[in-house]
Design an enzyme around this catalytic site. Sequence first.
Site, PDB file in Angstrom:
ATOM      1  N   HIS A  41       0.837  -1.194   0.000  1.00 45.13           N
ATOM      2  CA  HIS A  41       0.000   0.000   0.000  1.00 45.13           C
ATOM      3  C   HIS A  41       0.880   1.255   0.000  1.00 45.13           C
ATOM      4  O   HIS A  41       0.935   1.999   0.979  1.00 45.13           O
ATOM      5  CB  HIS A  41      -0.936  -0.002   1.208  1.00 45.13           C
ATOM      6  CG  HIS A  41      -2.089  -0.943   1.064  1.00 45.13           C
ATOM      7  ND1 HIS A  41      -2.717  -1.534   2.131  1.00 45.13           N
ATOM      8  CD2 HIS A  41      -2.716  -1.417  -0.038  1.00 45.13           C
ATOM      9  CE1 HIS A  41      -3.677  -2.311   1.701  1.00 45.13           C
ATOM     10  NE2 HIS A  41      -3.699  -2.259   0.386  1.00 45.13           N
ATOM     11  N   GLU A 124      -5.662  -8.822   3.610  1.00 49.19           N
ATOM     12  CA  GLU A 124      -5.102  -9.842   4.504  1.00 49.19           C
ATOM     13  C   GLU A 124      -6.209 -10.669   5.145  1.00 49.19           C
ATOM     14  O   GLU A 124      -6.130 -11.900   5.206  1.00 49.19           O
ATOM     15  CB  GLU A 124      -4.253  -9.180   5.599  1.00 49.19           C
ATOM     16  CG  GLU A 124      -3.663 -10.193   6.586  1.00 49.19           C
ATOM     17  CD  GLU A 124      -2.961  -9.524   7.768  1.00 49.19           C
ATOM     18  OE1 GLU A 124      -3.141 -10.009   8.896  1.00 49.19           O
ATOM     19  OE2 GLU A 124      -2.241  -8.525   7.547  1.00 49.19           O
ATOM     20  N   SER A 217      -3.481   2.094   3.696  1.00 52.19           N
ATOM     21  CA  SER A 217      -2.737   1.209   4.579  1.00 52.19           C
ATOM     22  C   SER A 217      -3.416   1.120   5.943  1.00 52.19           C
ATOM     23  O   SER A 217      -3.571   2.121   6.645  1.00 52.19           O
ATOM     24  CB  SER A 217      -1.301   1.721   4.749  1.00 52.19           C
ATOM     25  OG  SER A 217      -0.652   1.058   5.800  1.00 52.19           O
ATOM     26  N   SER A 261       4.522   0.169   5.078  1.00 52.16           N
ATOM     27  CA  SER A 261       4.714   0.170   3.627  1.00 52.16           C
ATOM     28  C   SER A 261       5.361   1.465   3.124  1.00 52.16           C
ATOM     29  O   SER A 261       5.318   1.761   1.933  1.00 52.16           O
ATOM     30  CB  SER A 261       3.361  -0.026   2.925  1.00 52.16           C
ATOM     31  OG  SER A 261       2.775  -1.246   3.295  1.00 52.16           O
TER      32      SER A 261
END
Length: 675
Positions: A41, A124, A217, A261
């Site tokens: 992300h 996820e 994110s 990220s």
Amino acid sequence: MSIKIAKTAGFCYGVKRAVDKVYETVEKGDRKIATLGPLIHNRSVVEDLIQKGVLYYDDPKDIPDDTTIVIRTHGVKKEIIDSLDGRDYIDLTCPFVAKIHKIVKGHHDRGYQIVIVGDATHPEVIGINGWCDNSAIITYDPQFKIPPTFVEKPICIVAQTTINKNVFVQIVQNIKNTCKRVLIFDTICSATKDRQEEAYELSAESDMMFVIGSRESSNTKKLFHIACEHCSETYFIETFEDIPQNIYLKNKKIGITAGASTPARTIEEVFTTMDEKIKNEESFAELFEKYESKTLNNGDIVDGTVVEVRNNEVIIDLDGFKYNGQLAADQLSDDPYLKISDIVKVGDKIKVYVVGINDAEGKVVLSRKKLVAMESWNKMKEAYENKEVLEGKIIKAVRGGVIVLANDSKVFVPARQISLRYVQDLDTLLGQTIKIRLIELDERRKRVVGSARVILEEEKKAAEDKFWSEVELGKEYTGTVKSITSFGVFVDIGGVDGLVHISELSWNKIKHPSEIVTEGDVLKVYIKDFNAETKKISLGYKKAEDNPWVIAKSKINVGDVVKCKVVRMMPFGAFAEIMPNVDGLIHISQIADKRIGKPEDVLSIGQEVEAKVIDTDWDANKISLSIRALIEPTEEEEPAADAQYAEEPTAPVEENVPVDIEKFIAEEQEKETEE
């Protein structure tokens, strides 16, 4: 002044491992690769990979056969892994996430109900759910209660690696208070815990916080919320370009953290930009003092022209003044779903409210929201007095209700006033447009409370009145299944609910209505019966043309030979199924060409036979069958049969007349009683 960067800021182990592997593969150039979804992300990393020829796809079927598939750190469902059998792929699932997959699959196979604490829309979590056949209960609600149907089942709880530890603990405690058998796996990544703890400490000691990362994110958003709790001046930025221009950094303690990220180079660019900005602040203050302009005061309302539209602010050329004003994105509108470019463009004329003058920086801080709020308050008072129906968008879920933006004003709508029914997850309403009426107005606090329920109740009452004024037997409606019970289903036919009894759902025998319909199904029904006083409505759903006896009447005639299956025995004969839900009676005298003691002497349940239709009574749904009529008696057999019947006289049987089964059973029972 000081700038402190969190030690845990930037790539975590799993992300670094994935990014390094992809760049390493690109540099080798020995094969084409594509990622299944954005690798991480972070927009800058993804765009850089695209420039290097690494595209991303949402569906593996779209990836060309000659291209190696890269599975990103979030992991994927088991079914996707299985579908890649025979394809060249690189699995870069974070080891911590892969561990969750094993836990979930193992315990799901052993009969555990899986509970995932996390965001149901996060890739996820979607991947984890795929390792238990998508059967997991997913929640991120601290008030979550396990549904009663799962209380007796063994429960296995796992967590999304990037969630807030406190939320996880609270949900786990709620489940343990209800369920007897609970297994808990704290699968929050240790790096995530460390990052959140450091963000907590750093924000508590800072005057200003910057959280760097993608707005998509999950872990970065959680860092931002933590920082906001302890530092009132916290900014969420993706790159150095997003640093607000109207902030004053001099003599402040500044903290910087970043999501898992966020590349190191992005953090360094933010730090460098701030450092340069601080050095230049004094020169900006000196330059501002040199301008000759008209006096401008806090609270002034001035006209201006939009000269520049940035990612997070608008620069306004104030009419009659020699310096510009800055209008931050959050001071332009309360609607989080609107972009700045959707509201204003360069060259637009705009009226603004002066919030403050920053002499050190030489620019004026402006607000459009304050001005709109002043203008809209009078409209809200008028709407309250006149009981007007307002239309607004739900922009935020808060404790106990939602915030609706109507007439450019924020209206609080309590949870109990949002719908006719209880809404468990208020976040599911975000972005929806609803109708409300103001039910409270606090002039001193400039606060209004609205209700959608009062309008829905009025609409429901109007629909009910209309229905009962027009209702008549046989009238057809198109309705929606609202609820299912063991005895039938309740269908909304326009403001009122009617019951379709289980016997009305199908001509076939069913054990439960769920075999035929599900909640939300749209049905065509008709009024079978109603009572205006009790407000009870009985609905019909079965169609006459689907009646198996109607179908049988069109296909079966006296004299036909049919194949049928013996389904039950009675003392007076056997019933045989001719077609689904249509049985015919083979009287005991019609089973064989000789006298028999009982049907079981010749026939058995499940036996398939041929029989001749010797009579029908469609009004009574009766069909008389005869096997005897298909037996060709020999000359030698006929006298024997006649002799047998002659030895023991019996009442004559009219072969072509359907037997009245109920009457026959009653007579047989009466005989037994007399004996």
